[in-house]
Scaffold this active site. Structure first.
Site, PDB file in Angstrom:
ATOM      1  N   LYS A 159       0.731  -1.132  -0.006  1.00  0.00           N
ATOM      2  CA  LYS A 159       0.016   0.029  -0.155  1.00  0.00           C
ATOM      3  C   LYS A 159       0.738   1.160  -0.209  1.00  0.00           C
ATOM      4  CE  LYS A 159      -3.892  -2.087   2.716  1.00  0.00           C
ATOM      5  NZ  LYS A 159      -3.941  -2.086   4.203  1.00  0.00           N
ATOM      6  N   GLY A 188       3.663   2.805   3.014  1.00  0.00           N
ATOM      7  CA  GLY A 188       4.594   2.283   3.134  1.00  0.00           C
ATOM      8  C   GLY A 188       4.497   1.928   4.889  1.00  0.00           C
ATOM      9  N   CYS A 202       5.386   3.648   7.435  1.00  0.00           N
ATOM     10  CA  CYS A 202       5.236   4.633   8.367  1.00  0.00           C
ATOM     11  C   CYS A 202       3.604   4.923   8.545  1.00  0.00           C
ATOM     12  CB  CYS A 202       5.719   6.049   7.792  1.00  0.00           C
ATOM     13  SG  CYS A 202       5.046   7.535   8.758  1.00  0.00           S
ATOM     14  N   LYS A 223       1.478   5.748  17.132  1.00  0.00           N
ATOM     15  CA  LYS A 223       1.114   7.213  17.915  1.00  0.00           C
ATOM     16  C   LYS A 223      -0.471   6.884  18.153  1.00  0.00           C
ATOM     17  CE  LYS A 223       4.704   7.232  17.435  1.00  0.00           C
ATOM     18  NZ  LYS A 223       5.942   6.662  16.760  1.00  0.00           N
ATOM     19  N   VAL A 252      13.768   3.309  20.409  1.00  0.00           N
ATOM     20  CA  VAL A 252      12.684   4.082  20.166  1.00  0.00           C
ATOM     21  C   VAL A 252      11.423   3.091  20.131  1.00  0.00           C
ATOM     22  CG1 VAL A 252      11.236   5.757  18.931  1.00  0.00           C
ATOM     23  CG2 VAL A 252      13.947   5.945  19.178  1.00  0.00           C
ATOM     24  N   GLU A 258      17.665  -4.636  27.513  1.00  0.00           N
ATOM     25  CA  GLU A 258      18.495  -3.832  26.579  1.00  0.00           C
ATOM     26  C   GLU A 258      19.926  -3.995  26.724  1.00  0.00           C
ATOM     27  OE1 GLU A 258      18.222  -1.582  23.906  1.00  0.00           O
ATOM     28  OE2 GLU A 258      20.524  -1.762  24.199  1.00  0.00           O
ATOM     29  N   GLY A 316      15.933  -3.379  16.049  1.00  0.00           N
ATOM     30  CA  GLY A 316      16.272  -2.845  14.741  1.00  0.00           C
ATOM     31  C   GLY A 316      15.510  -3.103  13.422  1.00  0.00           C
ATOM     32  N   ASP A 354      14.572   4.268   4.722  1.00  0.00           N
ATOM     33  CA  ASP A 354      15.498   3.134   5.345  1.00  0.00           C
ATOM     34  C   ASP A 354      16.570   2.396   4.519  1.00  0.00           C
ATOM     35  OD1 ASP A 354      13.892   4.290   7.493  1.00  0.00           O
ATOM     36  OD2 ASP A 354      12.775   2.417   7.819  1.00  0.00           O
ATOM     37  N   HIS A 375       2.847  32.711  27.433  1.00  0.00           N
ATOM     38  CA  HIS A 375       2.881  32.329  29.054  1.00  0.00           C
ATOM     39  C   HIS A 375       1.218  31.707  29.004  1.00  0.00           C
ATOM     40  CE1 HIS A 375       3.446  31.733  33.153  1.00  0.00           C
ATOM     41  NE2 HIS A 375       2.417  32.670  33.297  1.00  0.00           N
TER      42      HIS A 375
HETATM   43  C1  LIG Z   1       6.661   0.665  14.621  1.00  0.00           C
HETATM   44  C2  LIG Z   1       7.339   1.903  14.165  1.00  0.00           C
HETATM   45  C3  LIG Z   1       7.078   2.993  14.680  1.00  0.00           C
HETATM   46  C4  LIG Z   1       7.745   4.029  13.766  1.00  0.00           C
HETATM   47  N1  LIG Z   1       7.442   5.601  14.103  1.00  0.00           N
HETATM   48  C5  LIG Z   1       8.073   6.388  13.515  1.00  0.00           C
HETATM   49  C6  LIG Z   1       7.877   7.836  13.919  1.00  0.00           C
HETATM   50  O1  LIG Z   1       6.865   8.066  14.954  1.00  0.00           O
HETATM   51  N2  LIG Z   1       8.474   8.671  13.275  1.00  0.00           N
HETATM   52  C7  LIG Z   1       9.239   8.703  12.094  1.00  0.00           C
HETATM   53  O2  LIG Z   1       9.689   9.507  11.601  1.00  0.00           O
HETATM   54  N3  LIG Z   1       9.551   7.391  11.799  1.00  0.00           N
HETATM   55  C8  LIG Z   1       8.894   6.233  12.399  1.00  0.00           C
HETATM   56  N4  LIG Z   1       9.251   5.024  11.991  1.00  0.00           N
HETATM   57  C9  LIG Z   1      10.009   4.909  10.958  1.00  0.00           C
HETATM   58  C10 LIG Z   1       9.380   5.105   9.758  1.00  0.00           C
HETATM   59  O3  LIG Z   1       8.281   4.295   9.539  1.00  0.00           O
HETATM   60  C11 LIG Z   1      10.374   4.796   8.423  1.00  0.00           C
HETATM   61  O4  LIG Z   1      11.425   5.600   8.631  1.00  0.00           O
HETATM   62  C12 LIG Z   1       9.704   5.214   7.175  1.00  0.00           C
HETATM   63  O5  LIG Z   1       8.570   4.466   6.855  1.00  0.00           O
HETATM   64  C13 LIG Z   1      10.931   4.782   6.013  1.00  0.00           C
HETATM   65  O6  LIG Z   1      10.256   5.118   4.800  1.00  0.00           O
HETATM   66  P1  LIG Z   1      10.780   4.343   3.669  1.00  0.00           P
HETATM   67  O7  LIG Z   1      10.094   4.944   2.458  1.00  0.00           O
HETATM   68  O8  LIG Z   1      12.038   4.358   3.341  1.00  0.00           O
HETATM   69  O9  LIG Z   1      10.437   2.724   3.604  1.00  0.00           O
HETATM   70  P2  LIG Z   1       8.844   2.127   3.861  1.00  0.00           P
HETATM   71  O10 LIG Z   1       8.100   2.962   4.746  1.00  0.00           O
HETATM   72  O11 LIG Z   1       9.405   0.863   4.448  1.00  0.00           O
HETATM   73  O12 LIG Z   1       8.461   1.904   2.408  1.00  0.00           O
HETATM   74  C14 LIG Z   1       9.056   1.023   1.472  1.00  0.00           C
HETATM   75  C15 LIG Z   1       7.912   0.499   0.513  1.00  0.00           C
HETATM   76  O13 LIG Z   1       8.405  -0.230  -0.373  1.00  0.00           O
HETATM   77  C16 LIG Z   1       7.596  -1.331  -0.870  1.00  0.00           C
HETATM   78  N5  LIG Z   1       8.581  -2.277  -1.453  1.00  0.00           N
HETATM   79  C17 LIG Z   1       9.564  -2.966  -1.184  1.00  0.00           C
HETATM   80  N6  LIG Z   1      10.207  -3.741  -1.968  1.00  0.00           N
HETATM   81  C18 LIG Z   1       9.429  -3.600  -3.022  1.00  0.00           C
HETATM   82  C19 LIG Z   1       9.580  -4.258  -4.393  1.00  0.00           C
HETATM   83  N7  LIG Z   1      10.240  -5.239  -4.653  1.00  0.00           N
HETATM   84  N8  LIG Z   1       8.579  -4.080  -5.312  1.00  0.00           N
HETATM   85  C20 LIG Z   1       7.512  -3.091  -4.894  1.00  0.00           C
HETATM   86  N9  LIG Z   1       7.522  -2.614  -3.755  1.00  0.00           N
HETATM   87  C21 LIG Z   1       8.354  -2.638  -2.853  1.00  0.00           C
HETATM   88  C22 LIG Z   1       7.184  -1.755   0.581  1.00  0.00           C
HETATM   89  O14 LIG Z   1       5.943  -2.380   0.218  1.00  0.00           O
HETATM   90  C23 LIG Z   1       6.984  -0.251   1.347  1.00  0.00           C
HETATM   91  O15 LIG Z   1       5.591  -0.103   1.125  1.00  0.00           O
HETATM   92  C24 LIG Z   1       8.527   3.797  12.628  1.00  0.00           C
HETATM   93  C25 LIG Z   1       8.832   2.671  12.020  1.00  0.00           C
HETATM   94  C26 LIG Z   1       8.094   1.430  12.987  1.00  0.00           C
HETATM   95  C27 LIG Z   1       8.394   0.050  12.448  1.00  0.00           C
END
Ligand SMILES: Cc1cc2nc3c(=O)[nH]c(=O)nc-3n(C[C@H](O)[C@H](O)[C@H](O)COP(=O)(O)OP(=O)(O)OC[C@H]3O[C@@H](n4cnc5c(N)ncnc54)[C@H](O)[C@@H]3O)c2cc1C
Length: 455
Positions: free
Chosen positions: A36, A39, A41, A50, A177, A197, A261, A301, A432
């Site tokens: 979807k 992703g 987030c 949250k 976190v 930890e 992680g 990421d 304030h």
């Molecule tokens: C529990 C949790 C809580 C978090 N809370 C926060 C927060 O409060 N604040 C914050 O800033 N960050 C938070 N994060 C981190 C944040 O979610 C990530 O940093 C962010 O989503 C990274 O974005 P991205 O686009 O790199 O990857 P993603 O959001 O992982 O998106 C990657 C996308 O690529 C798609 N994909 C992968 N491989 C393929 C493929 N071969 N073909 C087609 N599609 C593919 C996946 O389906 C996915 O939708 C949290 C993460 C987690 C797990």
């Protein structure tokens, strides 16, 4: 074969931000997503966690209502109700994002993509070629060798977000976190929680003073933790999961959340075959997010920068603007705001004291205790604003603990990123009574003219 200016693999924060900005800059864009758009987030990370944390705050406020003279009694958590609220928030944002993608004329391609040449991604037998290709495949929850995720008793954050009950007890492996946020939620929901930890502190990447304050607050809330000790094994039976640590201690709980992680999603999708340079699975990039292959970029990421949604947004925008020839400034990663959204919140920007010293700065520190802040007293929250500054120079870091301090980062990041010194901020008037006054008061004190501060 379909041809575009930009082909983006992965529709999470990094990928969709790049798609939206590229389209805004007049490019033709294909955004390829296996699941979807939004992703991790939106569907499995920031937003649903949250929402759970907010539900936890409502539960705690109800428990403590009498302290504010309000008659209310806490009965229980209706997890179906909590999930309906959480899922409602996610689905509303998801609809909005889908609409945005459509309205910007981004071609959304559903399916699993594979990089079959440096400028082509193949999805379901169809090829999408771009003048530029952006890799944005994100990350997955890691586990430890020998620790098998069964999705029922030994779970990741993804399973934890989908749970239809409150566990009576939970062990959280990893005090970063994500681990601390789930520990906070489950405690608010009524679980017995223990965090394990291996490092000497919770949220060990934060300034040590913030970690210690969080630990004090967690102790007060009855969240247990074991620090500086490594996990050895986990055994499951009908009673739950029994975890053994290196020091011989054992803990048993209904579930074990593995929060050690997140690793990059980069294998078996053609990256190695196309010669993309990687290190431990992370795609390596320069300060404009270029990989070693011309025309191939990577964001979010998947690259070894801070794993945060707003970092993904910023990298996606950076790449879109660089591809369009706008020559944007590289990201200063020290200037990225960071929040742990637990109770209490921990928020920071800039350098920790240890890092500032390591970089050779002549460091001065200032701690402003929230005990002197009217709004903090109204909210009954404890914590502080800590400044790390260069002697006779700019503010190098701001570290905050307390309820809602994440909201104070908007100002803190301006202070750090505009290299303000204490007197610049001391001359600004803060409303304030607000928590933001604590930021003002800390700078007043550092500028040598404390108002509501002792000493
Ligand atoms: C529990 C949790 C809580 C978090 N809370 C926060 C927060 O409060 N604040 C914050 O800033 N960050 C938070 N994060 C981190 C944040 O979610 C990530 O940093 C962010 O989503 C990274 O974005 P991205 O686009 O790199 O990857 P993603 O959001 O992982 O998106 C990657 C996308 O690529 C798609 N994909 C992968 N491989 C393929 C493929 N071969 N073909 C087609 N599609 C593919 C996946 O389906 C996915 O939708 C949290 C993460 C987690 C797990």
């Amino acid at each position: 074969m379909a041809e575009f200016d930009v082909v983006i693999l992965g529709g999470g924060s990094g990928g969709y931000a790049c798609a939206l900005r590229s389209a805004q800059l007049g490019k033709t864009v294909a955004l390829i997503e296996a699941d979807k758009v939004g992703g991790t987030c939106l569907h499995r990370g920031c937003i649903p966690t949250k929402a759970l944390l907010h539900a936890g705050e409502v539960a705690d406020n109800t428990r403590h209502a009498a302290e504010f003279g309000v008659n209310a009694s806490f009965n229980s958590i209706d997890m179906a109700g909590v999930n309906a609220y959480k899922d409602g928030v996610v689905s509303k944002l998801y609809k909005g994002l889908q609409g945005l993608i459509k309205s910007r004329n981004v071609t959304f391609v559903e399916g699993h993509g594979r990089l079959v040449s440096p400028n082509t991604v193949e999805v379901n037998g169809q090829q999408y070629t771009g003048k530029n290709v952006v890799l944005a495949t994100g990350s997955y929850p890691r586990t430890l060798p020998g620790l098998e995720i069964d999705g029922k008793q030994i779970i990741t954050s993804e399973h934890a977000l989908a749970m239809d009950r409150v566990p009576t007890s939970a062990i959280v492996l990893g005090g970063g976190v994500i681990g601390c946020e789930f520990a906070s939620v489950w405690k608010s929901f009524g679980s017995e929680v223990t965090i394990i930890e291996g490092l000497p502190h919770l949220i060990a990447l934060e300034d040590e003073s913030s970690s210690k304050q969080l630990e004090r607050a967690y102790r007060k809330r009855g969240i247990n933790f074991e620090l500086g000790v490594r996990f050895v094994s986990a055994v499951t039976d009908q009673r739950g999961v029994t975890v053994t640590l290196e020091d011989g201690k054992t803990f048993t709980a209904e579930v074990l959340l593995v929060a050690v992680g997140r690793g990059p999603v980069s294998s078996n999708i053609g990256y190695e075959e196309q010669g993309i340079a990687m290190d431990r699975g992370y795609v390596l990039v320069d300060n404009k997010c270029r990989t070693n292959i011309p025309g191939v970029w990577a964001v979010g990421d998947l690259i070894p920068t801070l794993q945060l949604a707003h970092v993904g947004f910023a990298e996606g925008i950076l790449v879109a603007e660089e591809m369009a020839g706008l020559n944007p400034r590289p990201i200063n990663y020290d200037g990225v705001p960071r929040v742990t959204y637990s109770d209490p919140e921990v928020a920071s920007v800039g350098l920790t004291t240890a890092k500032a010293k390591e970089l050779g700065h002549d460091v001065v520190e200032l701690n402003y205790d929230l005990a002197g802040n009217g709004k903090a007293q109204i909210l009954k929250t404890a914590g502080s604003v800590k400044l790390v500054a260069a002697k006779n120079g700019p503010v190098l870091g701001i570290h905050m603990v307390g309820a809602r301090v994440g909201e104070l980062l908007a100002e803190a990041q301006l202070i750090f990123n505009w290299e303000a010194d204490a007197s610049d901020v001391a001359s600004l008037i803060h409303a304030h009574p607000t928590l933001s006054e604590a930021v003002g008061e800390a700078h007043l004190a550092l500028a040598g003219k404390p108002l509501h501060a002792h000493g």
